[in-house]
Design an enzyme around this catalytic site. Structure first.
Site, PDB file in Angstrom:
ATOM      1  N   LYS A  55       0.815  -1.213   0.000  1.00 35.14           N
ATOM      2  CA  LYS A  55       0.000   0.000   0.000  1.00 35.14           C
ATOM      3  C   LYS A  55       0.861   1.282   0.000  1.00 35.14           C
ATOM      4  CE  LYS A  55      -4.149  -1.890   2.275  1.00 35.14           C
ATOM      5  NZ  LYS A  55      -4.979  -1.768   3.505  1.00 35.14           N
ATOM      6  N   TYR A  90     -12.662  -1.536  -3.102  1.00 34.08           N
ATOM      7  CA  TYR A  90     -13.172  -1.619  -1.727  1.00 34.08           C
ATOM      8  C   TYR A  90     -14.693  -1.457  -1.658  1.00 34.08           C
ATOM      9  CZ  TYR A  90      -8.525  -1.699   0.449  1.00 34.08           C
ATOM     10  OH  TYR A  90      -7.270  -2.055   0.875  1.00 34.08           O
ATOM     11  N   ARG A 146      -2.505 -14.060   5.158  1.00 35.99           N
ATOM     12  CA  ARG A 146      -3.124 -13.222   6.193  1.00 35.99           C
ATOM     13  C   ARG A 146      -2.425 -13.400   7.541  1.00 35.99           C
ATOM     14  NH1 ARG A 146      -7.442 -10.317   4.609  1.00 35.99           N
ATOM     15  NH2 ARG A 146      -8.333 -10.114   6.682  1.00 35.99           N
ATOM     16  N   ARG A 162       2.696  -6.292   9.236  1.00 34.91           N
ATOM     17  CA  ARG A 162       2.068  -5.072   9.766  1.00 34.91           C
ATOM     18  C   ARG A 162       2.671  -4.658  11.103  1.00 34.91           C
ATOM     19  NH1 ARG A 162      -4.199  -6.483   8.019  1.00 34.91           N
ATOM     20  NH2 ARG A 162      -4.174  -5.394   6.014  1.00 34.91           N
ATOM     21  N   ASN A 191      -1.718   0.643   6.837  1.00 35.38           N
ATOM     22  CA  ASN A 191      -1.221  -0.623   7.381  1.00 35.38           C
ATOM     23  C   ASN A 191      -0.403  -1.452   6.391  1.00 35.38           C
ATOM     24  OD1 ASN A 191      -3.263  -1.458   5.751  1.00 35.38           O
ATOM     25  ND2 ASN A 191      -4.520  -2.375   7.353  1.00 35.38           N
ATOM     26  N   HIS A 215      -2.215  -5.324   1.898  1.00 33.20           N
ATOM     27  CA  HIS A 215      -3.560  -5.904   1.796  1.00 33.20           C
ATOM     28  C   HIS A 215      -3.451  -7.355   1.352  1.00 33.20           C
ATOM     29  CE1 HIS A 215      -7.653  -6.698   0.364  1.00 33.20           C
ATOM     30  NE2 HIS A 215      -7.073  -7.220  -0.702  1.00 33.20           N
ATOM     31  N   GLU A 252     -10.392 -10.146  -6.808  1.00 30.75           N
ATOM     32  CA  GLU A 252      -9.324  -9.147  -6.713  1.00 30.75           C
ATOM     33  C   GLU A 252      -8.219  -9.382  -7.736  1.00 30.75           C
ATOM     34  OE1 GLU A 252     -10.043  -8.358  -1.933  1.00 30.75           O
ATOM     35  OE2 GLU A 252      -8.150  -9.212  -2.614  1.00 30.75           O
TER      36      GLU A 252
HETATM   37  P1  ATP Z   1      -7.203  -5.729   3.817  1.00 33.46           P
HETATM   38  O1  ATP Z   1      -8.575  -6.039   3.227  1.00 33.46           O
HETATM   39  O2  ATP Z   1      -6.605  -4.453   3.284  1.00 33.46           O
HETATM   40  O3  ATP Z   1      -6.253  -6.881   3.897  1.00 33.46           O
HETATM   41  P2  ATP Z   1      -8.245  -6.180   6.366  1.00 33.46           P
HETATM   42  O4  ATP Z   1      -8.919  -7.362   5.815  1.00 33.46           O
HETATM   43  O5  ATP Z   1      -7.294  -6.316   7.487  1.00 33.46           O
HETATM   44  O6  ATP Z   1      -7.461  -5.363   5.307  1.00 33.46           O
HETATM   45  P3  ATP Z   1     -10.690  -4.737   6.115  1.00 33.46           P
HETATM   46  O7  ATP Z   1     -11.650  -4.827   7.230  1.00 33.46           O
HETATM   47  O8  ATP Z   1     -10.958  -5.481   4.853  1.00 33.46           O
HETATM   48  O9  ATP Z   1      -9.289  -5.076   6.736  1.00 33.46           O
HETATM   49  O10 ATP Z   1     -10.492  -3.189   5.792  1.00 33.46           O
HETATM   50  C1  ATP Z   1      -9.826  -2.770   4.626  1.00 33.46           C
HETATM   51  C2  ATP Z   1      -8.851  -1.685   4.963  1.00 33.46           C
HETATM   52  O11 ATP Z   1      -9.565  -0.552   5.470  1.00 33.46           O
HETATM   53  C3  ATP Z   1      -7.842  -2.030   6.066  1.00 33.46           C
HETATM   54  O12 ATP Z   1      -6.729  -2.730   5.611  1.00 33.46           O
HETATM   55  C4  ATP Z   1      -7.480  -0.652   6.582  1.00 33.46           C
HETATM   56  O13 ATP Z   1      -6.537  -0.019   5.706  1.00 33.46           O
HETATM   57  C5  ATP Z   1      -8.802   0.081   6.501  1.00 33.46           C
HETATM   58  N1  ATP Z   1      -9.590  -0.011   7.742  1.00 33.46           N
HETATM   59  C6  ATP Z   1     -10.283  -1.078   8.181  1.00 33.46           C
HETATM   60  N2  ATP Z   1     -10.921  -0.849   9.327  1.00 33.46           N
HETATM   61  C7  ATP Z   1     -10.631   0.430   9.649  1.00 33.46           C
HETATM   62  C8  ATP Z   1     -10.999   1.288  10.709  1.00 33.46           C
HETATM   63  N3  ATP Z   1     -11.799   0.882  11.699  1.00 33.46           N
HETATM   64  N4  ATP Z   1     -10.517   2.548  10.702  1.00 33.46           N
HETATM   65  C9  ATP Z   1      -9.725   2.973   9.712  1.00 33.46           C
HETATM   66  N5  ATP Z   1      -9.332   2.225   8.667  1.00 33.46           N
HETATM   67  C10 ATP Z   1      -9.773   0.967   8.619  1.00 33.46           C
END
Ligand code: ATP
Length: 137
Positions: free
Chosen positions: A9, A49, A85, A102, A112, A115, A126
């Site tokens: 990212k 997203y 993951r 991370r 973070n 992804h 994706e």
């Molecule tokens: P990714 O899908 O990027 O691997 P993830 O599965 O850990 O991440 P998701 O819940 O799918 O998390 O959220 C997608 C992305 O949105 C996260 O990687 C993070 O960058 C952002 N994000 C998620 N939750 C929050 C939150 N509560 N506040 C701010 N940003 C968030």
């Protein structure tokens, strides 16, 4: 063998961490079978997203994802989706285990660094979002 979609990212690209993070993938047994750098447009980030549309953090997430280039890759390995993951660690910084990408690189819950797809279905969607089959080796 299973495939997953990885994104390095903007926060990580901006801090010159592409090589270090790709090395972590390879050291963990993932084969990079496709990779490219691109600067996402707002519609591309919103579409990627789409499942998060309407959530409180959506606008912040999209703005962040278009703030600098990203590196998208297809990674191949047995059990790639779950193992990737585990390698990247939790979204919540307080839950990130030692040795995860991370834990080592993330700046915040949003910024973070990486992804990863969360299921077979999302991996297929994706991967197809960024690559045509002929680009995957
Ligand atoms: P990714 O899908 O990027 O691997 P993830 O599965 O850990 O991440 P998701 O819940 O799918 O998390 O959220 C997608 C992305 O949105 C996260 O990687 C993070 O960058 C952002 N994000 C998620 N939750 C929050 C939150 N509560 N506040 C701010 N940003 C968030």
């Amino acid at each position: 063998l299973e495939r997953t979609l990885s994104i390095i990212k903007p926060d990580a690209v901006e801090r010159n961490l592409i090589g270090k993070i790709l090395s972590r993938f390879e050291e963990a047994g993932f084969q990079v079978v496709a990779t490219k750098m691109l600067h996402l447009t707002q519609p591309q980030a919103e579409g990627f997203y789409a499942e998060h549309q309407g959530k409180a953090f959506f606008a912040e997430l999209v703005e962040y994802m278009i703030s600098a280039p990203v590196v998208v890759s297809v990674l191949e390995k047995q059990n790639a989706i779950q193992d990737y993951r585990t390698l990247i660690g939790a979204t919540n910084p307080e839950m990130q285990e030692e040795g995860t990408i991370r834990r080592d690189f993330a700046e915040s819950k949003t910024r973070n660094s990486v992804h990863g797809s969360d299921s077979l279905e999302s991996a297929a969607r994706e991967i197809a979002y960024f690559f045509v089959e002929s680009e995957i080796c």
